[in-house]
Design an enzyme around this catalytic site. Structure first.
Site, PDB file in Angstrom:
ATOM      1  N   GLU A   1      93.468  31.264 -20.860  1.00  0.00           N
ATOM      2  CA  GLU A   1      93.887  30.166 -21.732  1.00  0.00           C
ATOM      3  C   GLU A   1      93.311  30.396 -23.132  1.00  0.00           C
ATOM      4  OE1 GLU A   1      92.283  26.286 -20.665  1.00  0.00           O
ATOM      5  OE2 GLU A   1      94.019  25.272 -21.554  1.00  0.00           O
TER       6      GLU A   1
ATOM      7  N   LYS B   1     101.546  23.566 -20.828  1.00  0.00           N
ATOM      8  CA  LYS B   1     100.570  22.822 -20.006  1.00  0.00           C
ATOM      9  C   LYS B   1     101.087  21.402 -19.786  1.00  0.00           C
ATOM     10  CE  LYS B   1      95.550  22.068 -19.962  1.00  0.00           C
ATOM     11  NZ  LYS B   1      94.344  22.410 -20.732  1.00  0.00           N
TER      12      LYS B   1
ATOM     13  N   CYS C   1      95.137  25.632 -16.507  1.00  0.00           N
ATOM     14  CA  CYS C   1      93.813  25.004 -16.425  1.00  0.00           C
ATOM     15  C   CYS C   1      93.801  23.653 -15.714  1.00  0.00           C
ATOM     16  CB  CYS C   1      93.209  24.918 -17.827  1.00  0.00           C
ATOM     17  SG  CYS C   1      91.405  24.853 -17.751  1.00  0.00           S
TER      18      CYS C   1
HETATM   19  O1  LIG Z   1      89.568  20.310 -15.250  1.00  0.00           O
HETATM   20  C1  LIG Z   1      88.544  20.736 -15.796  1.00  0.00           C
HETATM   21  O2  LIG Z   1      87.426  20.435 -15.398  1.00  0.00           O
HETATM   22  C2  LIG Z   1      88.637  21.648 -16.969  1.00  0.00           C
HETATM   23  C3  LIG Z   1      90.013  21.690 -17.548  1.00  0.00           C
HETATM   24  C4  LIG Z   1      90.073  22.406 -18.834  1.00  0.00           C
HETATM   25  O3  LIG Z   1      89.110  22.916 -19.328  1.00  0.00           O
HETATM   26  C5  LIG Z   1      91.367  22.547 -19.511  1.00  0.00           C
HETATM   27  O4  LIG Z   1      92.363  21.996 -19.052  1.00  0.00           O
HETATM   28  O5  LIG Z   1      91.407  23.239 -20.531  1.00  0.00           O
END
Ligand SMILES: O=C(O)CCC(=O)C(=O)O
Length: 278
Positions: A45, A115, A156
């Site tokens: 990411e 996303k 993510c």
């Molecule tokens: O869900 C999480 O704890 C981290 C998610 C995250 O860092 C993101 O979505 O960029």
């Protein structure tokens, strides 16, 4: 019959403030991974920019007409690989997205995923983050095929939503790929187990790719990971810059789906009777 075995690599690279250097480093490490035999290679990411709401506007690019997509297309073609281009901040019609692009060995864009679930959390003393201050969430699934294997993309925070993974499974996916950048609060507890959960729920391979850990700014957890349909972690990186390689044998999906047939045992007749928002 086309091969059910796929050689993959996850490139856990270090990301800094200089976009050109980030792109150069990504191209170099992808080449290294391809030279080791990988046919499908994935980046993390925000591989072209630091991760943070204050950076998204500054680093955003149109897709596919920006320097990051140029590099991804060229690198996929030069190395004759499928390249999952982590994510980049995308600008489209005055809206920003956190977007993953996928490129084939001809250098063509074959999938794009924005996303879907934005990372808005508040853990006092831990981490507070609000992507929705600037980003919009995507509304569409994205899949692509390598040989006959269908692959789904999430980003993510999307890992936390088993509904998304289930939709991909219902479409026929056997591998889910999540470029991600967990943090030092949730990473240690949740990163590995969420991936194992998604793999077990859906009897698929799961791969998640993190940036390497920086000393300052957003500190990523690292630990890029490959998990098999049994929920077993096949490979896990440490937190520095690292390439992990894996051989995925998709007959494992067939085996576990036959032996533990949860796909056929779902009670949608009952699930569909409850419709509440938590
Ligand atoms: O869900 C999480 O704890 C981290 C998610 C995250 O860092 C993101 O979505 O960029």
């Amino acid at each position: 019959m086309t091969s059910r075995i796929l050689q993959v690599a996850l490139v856990q690279l270090r990301v800094g403030i200089d976009r050109a250097k980030n792109l150069e480093n990504a191209a170099k490490l992808v080449k290294e991974a391809a030279n080791q035999g990988a046919k499908l290679i994935a980046l993390p990411e925000c591989f072209n920019s630091p991760y943070g709401t204050k950076f998204f506007g500054q680093y955003a690019e149109a897709i596919p007409n920006g320097p990051s997509c140029d590099m991804l297309s060229k690198t996929a073609k030069e190395n004759q690989i499928y390249l999952v281009g982590g994510t980049i901040p995308e600008l489209d019609s005055k809206k920003y997205y956190n977007t993953c692009t996928v490129w084939n060995p001809e250098g063509n864009l074959i999938a794009k995923f924005r996303k879907m679930h934005l990372f808005d959390i508040d853990i006092p003393g831990g981490i507070t983050f609000k992507e929705s201050d600037i980003l919009h969430g995507g509304n569409e699934l994205a899949t692509f095929k390598v040989n006959d294997i269908l692959i789904g993309i999430g980003v993510c925070y999307d890992l936390r939503f088993e509904e998304l993974a289930k939709l991909y499974r219902l479409k026929g996916c056997e591998l889910l790929i999540y470029p991600g950048a967990f943090n030092m609060t949730t990473g240690p507890m949740h990163w590995e187990v969420l991936q194992r959960g998604r793999a077990l729920d859906n009897q698929v391979f799961v791969m998640s790719i993190s940036p390497a850990r920086n000393e300052q700014g957003y500190i990523a957890w690292g630990h890029s990971q490959i998990t098999d349909p049994w929920g077993k972690v096949l490979k896990q990186a440490e937190h520095g810059e690292e390439i992990i390689q894996g051989t995925l044998d998709f007959s494992e999906c067939d085996k576990v789906r036959a032996q533990i047939p949860i796909g056929k045992q779902r009670r949608t007749d009952v699930y569909n009777t409850v419709n509440v928002n938590m």
